[in-house]
Scaffold this motif. Structure first.
Motif, mmCIF file in Angstrom:
data_model
loop_
_atom_site.group_PDB
_atom_site.id
_atom_site.type_symbol
_atom_site.label_atom_id
_atom_site.label_comp_id
_atom_site.label_asym_id
_atom_site.label_seq_id
_atom_site.Cartn_x
_atom_site.Cartn_y
_atom_site.Cartn_z
ATOM 1 N N PRO A 359 47.653 -6.153 25.525
ATOM 2 C CA PRO A 359 48.569 -6.427 26.634
ATOM 3 C C PRO A 359 48.227 -7.775 27.269
ATOM 4 N N PRO A 360 49.059 -8.276 28.155
ATOM 5 C CA PRO A 360 48.770 -9.561 28.800
ATOM 6 C C PRO A 360 47.408 -9.596 29.473
ATOM 7 N N ASN A 383 49.561 -15.777 19.092
ATOM 8 C CA ASN A 383 50.257 -14.526 19.377
ATOM 9 C C ASN A 383 51.319 -14.286 18.327
ATOM 10 N N PRO A 385 54.424 -11.475 17.526
ATOM 11 C CA PRO A 385 55.154 -10.442 18.271
ATOM 12 C C PRO A 385 54.928 -9.060 17.679
ATOM 13 N N ALA A 389 53.640 -4.772 22.560
ATOM 14 C CA ALA A 389 53.048 -5.734 23.505
ATOM 15 C C ALA A 389 54.094 -6.781 23.867
ATOM 16 N N ASP A 390 54.034 -7.239 25.110
ATOM 17 C CA ASP A 390 55.025 -8.174 25.637
ATOM 18 C C ASP A 390 54.532 -9.614 25.463
ATOM 19 N N SER A 391 55.139 -10.347 24.503
ATOM 20 C CA SER A 391 54.720 -11.726 24.229
ATOM 21 C C SER A 391 55.049 -12.657 25.389
ATOM 22 N N ILE A 392 56.163 -12.400 26.066
ATOM 23 C CA ILE A 392 56.565 -13.267 27.175
ATOM 24 C C ILE A 392 55.548 -13.176 28.308
ATOM 25 N N LYS A 393 55.143 -11.965 28.644
ATOM 26 C CA LYS A 393 54.162 -11.815 29.725
ATOM 27 C C LYS A 393 52.794 -12.356 29.315
ATOM 28 N N TRP A 414 52.728 -19.327 19.504
ATOM 29 C CA TRP A 414 53.444 -18.049 19.521
ATOM 30 C C TRP A 414 54.273 -18.004 18.229
ATOM 31 N N ALA A 419 62.408 -14.069 19.132
ATOM 32 C CA ALA A 419 61.764 -13.446 20.285
ATOM 33 C C ALA A 419 60.737 -14.363 20.938
ATOM 34 N N GLN A 420 60.200 -15.331 20.197
ATOM 35 C CA GLN A 420 59.159 -16.199 20.715
ATOM 36 C C GLN A 420 59.704 -17.473 21.368
#
Length: 888
Positions: A359-360, A383, A385, A389-393, A414, A419-420
């Motif tokens: 996680p972040p 990272n 995806p 797990a949240d890649s943005i956070k 990323w 999504a990235q």
């Protein structure tokens, strides 16, 4: 070297379009559209005798009809008309022009004639010309688009200078798509006037430019380019692509050295010496910008990797090792801290694999610990995806850590598209370097490392050669002048070795014999085990009969071999002029490695120095490095370290390390030969033996030419002719000479022994000492555009006077400091007098300086020397003193 009137190119108040058009798909139409947009805040004046208006803008029939004198003219008329148009504009008072018209590139014929006309106009008027055969220029911060490119990028802090219009178009398109901004985009075309050196001088002083990008096909003025590039690279990143890497022109060279110093290798050496970072394609160029444009700096090459996927970490590690970087070894304290914050299944080492479900918060915990580790110089965060797990956070966490200004740079990758993309855009907005693949990210980190190393090299203070080194220059000169006077291209081997010996490079003992009988006696004298060679002006290659090495023992064997060599040569080359024989002692150097050192001449940069693995397979071994003279010990050592043979010279198994100090000194001495004798076109020492006891040159060959045909060294060498011995009023004898890089300790000693008041008057601020970077900059000067004369006595510097020429090379600023206890003895007057004479000899017209009003002694000296004193425009406590050198 000049940036005169370049402000009219890049900061014009008005622009004229000569050849503006309404015709679709024409260059004149595109130029008009780009310039007549509402971005540029100034009058744009179209000129075309056949149009009343360009779009809705009034068009003028001729240059004479223009209501004002334009600062900048953009010309897109047929080639034959350009010189007359340019001359009319120059006579009218226009100071800058961009000629986009093609048709000037021919090597002969009409195109060359047109180029000659442009150069003639340049000698009569101060107009500056970009082109011809270019796509134009852009200055996005002021909305100037004087190009026929299809798109204008946003304003930014990168400058891009290119010879290729096609590359300009590709770069601008890529940059606009990725929202990369530019301070300048300049297409140089044929470089009839404005070239890379001019642009580097202009852009280094531009506050809106943070990094300079170059696409280079050729260099028109190598010495100007090297001076400008070295000055620019000290202050901001300079990144270059050089096309034409695979040219094979050097294969026709007559010596091993010439064959190993191809033009691309020499460009590499020039870029390295100038502090320029070279990249090899446009993608790598933008990756370098992505890294260096942020201003981030890595202290060394140790990288830590944090990843949520083990495979990504492996890929990044492989790239790091292949590119010469190191995986940081995490300290036990860092590992223990991570043990307390990460799952028990984490990798417990570097790369730090925080597991796929990270996680972040796990990213944040790992990153905060790793950036504190003193063994880490930078961190790459990877990272991939996942559904859990949240890649943005996770990206937001990294941005938050970066916002806290960590001790080390943080780079990101990323992985993936879609999504990235949102995370990548967020990184860009936050000025966090982000890349598309692990390899690109590691390459970006190594750009940072290489840039720092090159910049550090520019700031090094090199040690001097051993005390008392004085080459026998005149002895070597007599040898060279004799060969040139006789019309010979090649020196005999004994002559070549005589030059090496005169410069302190050890050579194998050789005896010259006129007859076979004398050769036999020489063999006895040398120890009955010798190498025999025939001497002939007509035999120049070792593959020829006269150059075959014969290992012989005994007087009679040598006589017989010599007689057979004579018969063979006369049979193969009846016209050959036989000068006798060289009888050379057999070399006995246990555990010796065979090396090659030499001098070659590059058609662009002039003399270059070569080092590599030697022997009969020298070209096959393909293990060499080149550098531009003048060399010092660190630069010579860097050459050696860039070859594979370096590892052998460190010693292995039962072999002790080789005498590296003697080898690097020999390279520096070779560099001095290249600078002292422009007549030398090639010099080849192969093999050069080296072991733990020293070095020994076995074979040497030198090719000479008339000095009038020589290409000068690209970096102006130490001007020894300025050295002179003088006496002060108190009878103290001292030497006045140009400053040298190794003078840094003595300069700092001068600072230490000067009063605080004297230092404040010299530096306009309270100063007690100078940091290394400043002291290195003051001692490692570019003799082509600067000069610092020091007064030296018994190793101490008692005073220094320096000048720095402006890029116009018309005026120069001076500064001077005399040690407090040496004032009042006439030292300042002597230094300033010599400085003024040097400025005059270089063609400078005015000298100026700023002197504190309280510094009455310096103001009085300036008055005596003919300077005119006026009020400083910026500081009431300072006086401006100016000298007209031609009248002084």
């Amino acid at each position: 070297m000049t940036i005169r009137n370049l402000d009219k190119l890049f900061q014009p108040r008005s622009v004229a379009i000569i050849g503006a058009s309404n015709r679709e798909q024409s260059v004149g139409k595109v130029l008009s559209r780009n310039l007549l947009g509402d971005a540029f805040n100034g009058p744009v004046l179209p000129v075309n005798p056949h149009e009343d208006a360009i779009g809705s803008t009034l068009c003028y029939k001729s240059i004479a009809d223009l209501p004002i004198v334009p600062d900048l003219a953009v010309i897109c008329t047929p080639a034959a008309s350009v010189p007359a148009i340019l001359e009319e504009l120059a006579a009218k008072g226009t100071m800058a022009a961009v000629v986009v018209t093609a048709g000037f590139g021919e090597g002969d014929g009409h195109g060359a004639d047109l180029v000659g006309e442009i150069k003639r106009i340049k000698t009569q008027y101060p107009i500056r010309v970009v082109g011809p055969n270019c796509v134009g220029i852009m200055v996005p911060p002021i909305g100037l688009n004087a190009s026929f490119l299809h798109i204008q990028p946003p304003a930014g802090n990168l400058a891009f200078v290119t010879q290729s219009g096609a590359v300009a178009s590709a770069v601008v398109d890529h940059a606009a798509h990725h929202n990369i901004g530019f301070s300048h985009v300049v297409s140089l075309g044929n470089m009839t006037d404005v070239d890379f050196g001019d642009m580097l001088d202009y852009l280094v002083a531009d506050p809106n430019t943070k990094a300079i990008l170059l696409y280079i096909e050729s260099i028109s003025s190598p010495r100007k380019f090297m001076s400008a590039a070295r000055a620019a690279a000290r202050n901001k990143p300079v990144i270059a692509i050089k096309s034409g890497r695979n040219q094979a022109a050097a294969k026709a060279a007559a010596s091993h050295t010439g064959a190993l110093t191809g033009s691309d290798a020499v460009f590499n050496a020039a870029f390295r010496r100038a502090g320029i970072l070279r990249v090899y394609d446009l993608l790598e160029l933008f990756d370098a910008v992505n890294t260096l444009g942020t201003g981030l700096k890595a202290a060394n090459d140790r990288l830590a990797i944090i990843t949520n996927g083990g495979g990504l970490g492996v890929l990044a590690t492989e790239s790091l090792v292949e590119l010469g970087g190191r995986l940081a070894e995490l300290s036990p304290e860092t590992v223990a801290a991570l043990d307390g914050k990460l799952p028990s299944t984490w990798s417990r080492g570097n790369p730090v694999d925080i597991i796929g479900d990270a996680p972040p918060e796990r990213y944040e915990a790992a990153l905060e610990e790793v950036i504190k580790d003193p063994n880490v110089d930078a961190v790459l965060v990877l990272n991939c995806p996942t559904a859990i797990a949240d890649s943005i956070k996770a990206a937001e966490v990294v941005q938050r850590v970066v916002a806290g200004k960590p001790r080390v740079p943080i780079l990101t990758n990323w992985v993936g598209e879609g999504a990235q993309e949102e995370a990548k855009k967020a990184f860009y907005r936050a000025s966090v370097p982000s890349y598309d693949t692990p390899n690109q990210a590691v390459t970006g980190f190594m750009h940072m490392v290489r840039y720092k190393r090159r910049r550090d090299m520019l700031m090094q203070t090199p040690p001097s050669l051993p005390e008392g080194y004085h080459p026998e220059t005149e002895r070597a000169r007599r040898v060279i002048e004799k060969a040139v006077g006789e019309g010979r291209e090649w020196l005999t081997e004994p002559e070549a070795k005589d030059i090496l010996d005169a410069y302190g490079i050890p050579v194998i003992e050789t005896v010259i014999a006129k007859t076979p009988e004398e050769a036999g006696m020489a063999a006895v004298e040398l120890g009955n085990h010798v190498v025999l060679k025939i001497l002939s002006h007509d035999i120049t290659h070792k593959s020829d009969v006269g150059g075959v090495r014969l290992d012989l023992t005994g007087r009679q064997q040598v006589i017989g071999a010599a007689e057979e060599m004579l018969r063979t040569v006369k049979r193969v080359k009846p016209e050959a002029l036989i000068d006798g024989f060289a009888v050379q002692r057999m070399a006995t150097m246990p555990h010796a490695e065979e090396l090659i050192i030499g001098i070659s001449t590059d058609p662009v940069f002039g003399p270059v120095i070569l080092f590599g693995k030697g022997g009969v397979e020298v070209e096959v071994a393909d293990d060499s490095a080149v550098a531009l003279p003048p060399l010092d010990i660190p630069l010579a050592r860097d050459m050696v370290q860039r070859t594979r043979v370096w590892s052998l010279l460190q010693g292995y198994r039962n072999r002790p390390p080789a005498a590296i100090e003697e080898l690097t000194a020999a390279l520096v001495k070779l560099s001095q030969i290249a600078m002292d004798f422009p007549e030398i076109r090639e010099l080849d020492v192969n093999p050069l033996y080296i072991n733990d006891y020293g070095i020994l040159a076995l074979d040497a060959r030198v090719r000479v030419q008339d000095a009038a045909n020589a290409i000068p060294v690209a970096i102006r060498p130490y001007p020894k002719h300025l050295e002179r011995h003088v006496s002060l009023d108190n009878g103290l004898a001292l030497t006045v000479r140009p400053i040298r890089p190794e003078d840094e300790p003595a300069l700092l000693d001068l600072i230490q022994k000067s009063s605080l008041d004297d230092l404040r008057r010299r530096f306009f601020a309270p100063v007690k000492t100078l940091p290394h970077e400043t002291a290195a900059r003051l001692t490692q000067i570019d003799y082509d555009r600067e000069m610092a004369l020091v007064a030296e006595s018994h190793g101490e510097i008692l005073g220094v006077a320096r000048l720095t020429a402006d890029p116009h090379f018309e005026t120069c600023e001076f500064a001077a400091l005399v040690r407090t206890d040496q004032q009042g003895q006439g030292l300042g007057r002597r230094l300033m007098g010599d400085l003024i004479r040097h400025a005059d000899s270089r063609g400078l017209q005015k000298m100026f300086g700023y002197v504190m009003s309280e510094n009455r002694a310096m103001l009085a000296l300036c008055h005596d020397l003919g300077f005119i004193e006026t009020a400083s425009p910026d500081d009431v406590g300072t006086r401006l003193v100016t000298l007209d050198i031609k009248q002084g």
